[in-house]
Design an enzyme around this catalytic site. Structure first.
Site, PDB file in Angstrom:
ATOM      1  N   ARG A  48       0.859  -1.179   0.000  1.00 52.61           N
ATOM      2  CA  ARG A  48       0.000   0.000   0.000  1.00 52.61           C
ATOM      3  C   ARG A  48       0.897   1.230   0.000  1.00 52.61           C
ATOM      4  NH1 ARG A  48       2.491   1.792   3.708  1.00 52.61           N
ATOM      5  NH2 ARG A  48       0.991   3.493   3.773  1.00 52.61           N
ATOM      6  N   GLY A  49       0.255   2.400  -0.116  1.00 48.07           N
ATOM      7  CA  GLY A  49       1.019   3.634  -0.280  1.00 48.07           C
ATOM      8  C   GLY A  49       1.049   3.952  -1.769  1.00 48.07           C
ATOM      9  N   ALA A  50       0.746   5.199  -2.126  1.00 44.30           N
ATOM     10  CA  ALA A  50       0.532   5.562  -3.532  1.00 44.30           C
ATOM     11  C   ALA A  50       1.693   5.180  -4.461  1.00 44.30           C
ATOM     12  CB  ALA A  50       0.204   7.056  -3.629  1.00 44.30           C
ATOM     13  N   ARG A  89      -7.407  -0.184  -6.581  1.00 41.33           N
ATOM     14  CA  ARG A  89      -7.664   0.893  -5.606  1.00 41.33           C
ATOM     15  C   ARG A  89      -7.879   2.182  -6.405  1.00 41.33           C
ATOM     16  NH1 ARG A  89      -4.173   1.304  -0.367  1.00 41.33           N
ATOM     17  NH2 ARG A  89      -6.153   2.082   0.423  1.00 41.33           N
ATOM     18  N   ASP A 234      -2.221  10.877  -1.849  1.00 43.36           N
ATOM     19  CA  ASP A 234      -2.630   9.846  -2.804  1.00 43.36           C
ATOM     20  C   ASP A 234      -3.026  10.437  -4.141  1.00 43.36           C
ATOM     21  OD1 ASP A 234      -3.078   8.526  -0.018  1.00 43.36           O
ATOM     22  OD2 ASP A 234      -2.910   6.929  -1.513  1.00 43.36           O
ATOM     23  N   ASN A 244      -5.567  12.232   0.985  1.00 45.99           N
ATOM     24  CA  ASN A 244      -4.604  11.405   1.731  1.00 45.99           C
ATOM     25  C   ASN A 244      -5.381  10.603   2.771  1.00 45.99           C
ATOM     26  OD1 ASN A 244      -1.822  10.629   2.234  1.00 45.99           O
ATOM     27  ND2 ASN A 244      -2.024  11.660   4.194  1.00 45.99           N
ATOM     28  N   LYS A 245      -4.684   9.768   3.493  1.00 43.48           N
ATOM     29  CA  LYS A 245      -5.308   8.860   4.467  1.00 43.48           C
ATOM     30  C   LYS A 245      -6.337   9.572   5.340  1.00 43.48           C
ATOM     31  CE  LYS A 245      -5.000   5.330   4.855  1.00 43.48           C
ATOM     32  NZ  LYS A 245      -6.067   4.517   4.188  1.00 43.48           N
TER      33      LYS A 245
END
Ligand code: MRU
Length: 344
Positions: A48-50, A89, A234, A244-245
């Site tokens: 995970r993570g852009a 995603r 993101d 973002n998160k």
């Protein structure tokens, strides 16, 4: 210093993904032979993570291309896999960006040539991402003049990228200059990327840090211990609105109220000029069990309805600066981002 933390690697004709769902307790790699396995790893947050999912998507496309033997329908079949990977995603634009770029480049090519190119492209993106993060880190240090307390959210480090990290990369660069007094790490509910992943990376690098729950941010800022907030992104819309998160927007409002600078660090590949405003950014909705449980243990009635958006959007007016590998964007944000986007 961070060379031994890696999120994804190619080993011959296979791809290995560090299973981030099991960290920090268990360090286990998943071996992928197919694009479908990579897609599953992305959708279930094993990776995970852009930036990291952009790289993973490209490796997934390469694995799928290598499995196709029918030259006649090669591109048509690969297009189906590309679409499936791309949709794993929806919020982080890096995934769609990497896959669309690859499919455009190989249009009209033979299968053999395309397969080699996709592998080389994925390898090159991985290498470049880490270099860009180090440059971004350098740019980020220019916003500071001495030791600071930093609050960060989610995980933006080596695990979320090809290495070094974005917001965590800036923190690493500040630490190299001995300018980190302390990092406060939000645990980042519901999936605890802060406590499980960022805390792990900070401990690994020996960066002074303390874990806080998400609800402590206001009190922490009011107590004068936070000099700046640094987060990742993101997707950044053309006007600078940033997804973002989940929880990032609340931090930005708290920072604004307390007159604390709020910085976003992201590679230019996270910038999406086709999206003009933040309200056009698709927000991923995830399974309610992520909120009803913590690490698989129930913390709510089993049938309790849940609202679980994985991201929120921070308006550009709350962002002091956006740090990229090409420089720093400040208000007027749209013009500044456009200038960086054009710069090669
Ligand atoms: O759901 P996740 O863990 O993929 O969310 C990650 C984030 O929100 C990060 O802050 C963002 O992708 C930037 S990572 C360098």
């Amino acid at each position: 210093m961070t060379a031994d933390i890696e999120s994804i690697r190619r080993v011959g004709d296979k791809v290995e993904i560090l299973d981030q769902r099991k960290l920090p307790d268990i360090v286990e790699w998943i071996t992928c032979d197919t694009g479908a396995q990579v897609r599953e790893a992305i959708a279930t947050l094993a990776i995970r993570g852009a930036p990291a999912i952009g790289i993973a998507g490209l490796y997934g496309l390469w694995l799928e291309a290598a499995r196709l033997t029918d030259q006649e329908q090669f591109l048509e079949k690969l297009q189906v896999s590309a679409q499936t990977l791309r949709n794993a995603r929806p919020t982080a634009v890096n995934l769609a960006w990497a896959i669309d770029q690859a499919m455009n480049q190989i249009a009209g090519w033979t299968a053999a040539k395309a397969v080699d190119h996709l592998r080389d492209m994925a390898d090159a993106l991985k290498k470049r991402d880490e270099q860009d993060n180090r440059t971004m880190g350098e740019w980020g240090t220019r916003l500071f003049t001495g030791p600071v307390g930093i609050l960060t959210h989610c995980n933006t480090g080596s695990l979320a990228t090809a290495g070094f990290g974005t917001a965590l990369g800036v923190i690493r660069s500040l630490h190299q200059k001995h300018w980190i007094r302390e990092v406060f790490v939000d645990e980042t509910r519901p999936l605890l990327q802060g406590s499980r992943l960022t805390a792990w990376e900070l401990e690994h690098d020996g960066i002074p840090s303390r874990l806080v729950t998400d609800s402590m941010a206001g009190h922490l800022m009011a107590s004068g211990q936070v000099d700046a907030v640094i987060v990742g992104a993101d997707r950044i819309a053309r006007n600078g609105d940033t997804a973002n998160k989940i929880g990032t927007y609340s931090l930005a409002i708290l920072a604004y109220y307390h007159h604390i600078p709020f910085y976003v660090a992201a590679p230019i590949s996270t910038f999406d000029p086709a999206t003009t405003h933040g309200d056009q950014i698709p927000i991923e909705q995830r399974n309610g069990d992520e909120v009803r449980t913590v690490l698989g243990k129930p913390i709510a009635p089993k049938a309790m309805p849940v609202y679980n958006p994985a991201f929120d959007v921070t308006p550009h007016s709350l962002i002091t600066a956006i740090i990229t590998e090409r420089g720093i964007a400040q208000e007027p944000m749209e013009h500044a981002l456009d200038t960086l986007w054009q710069k090669m």
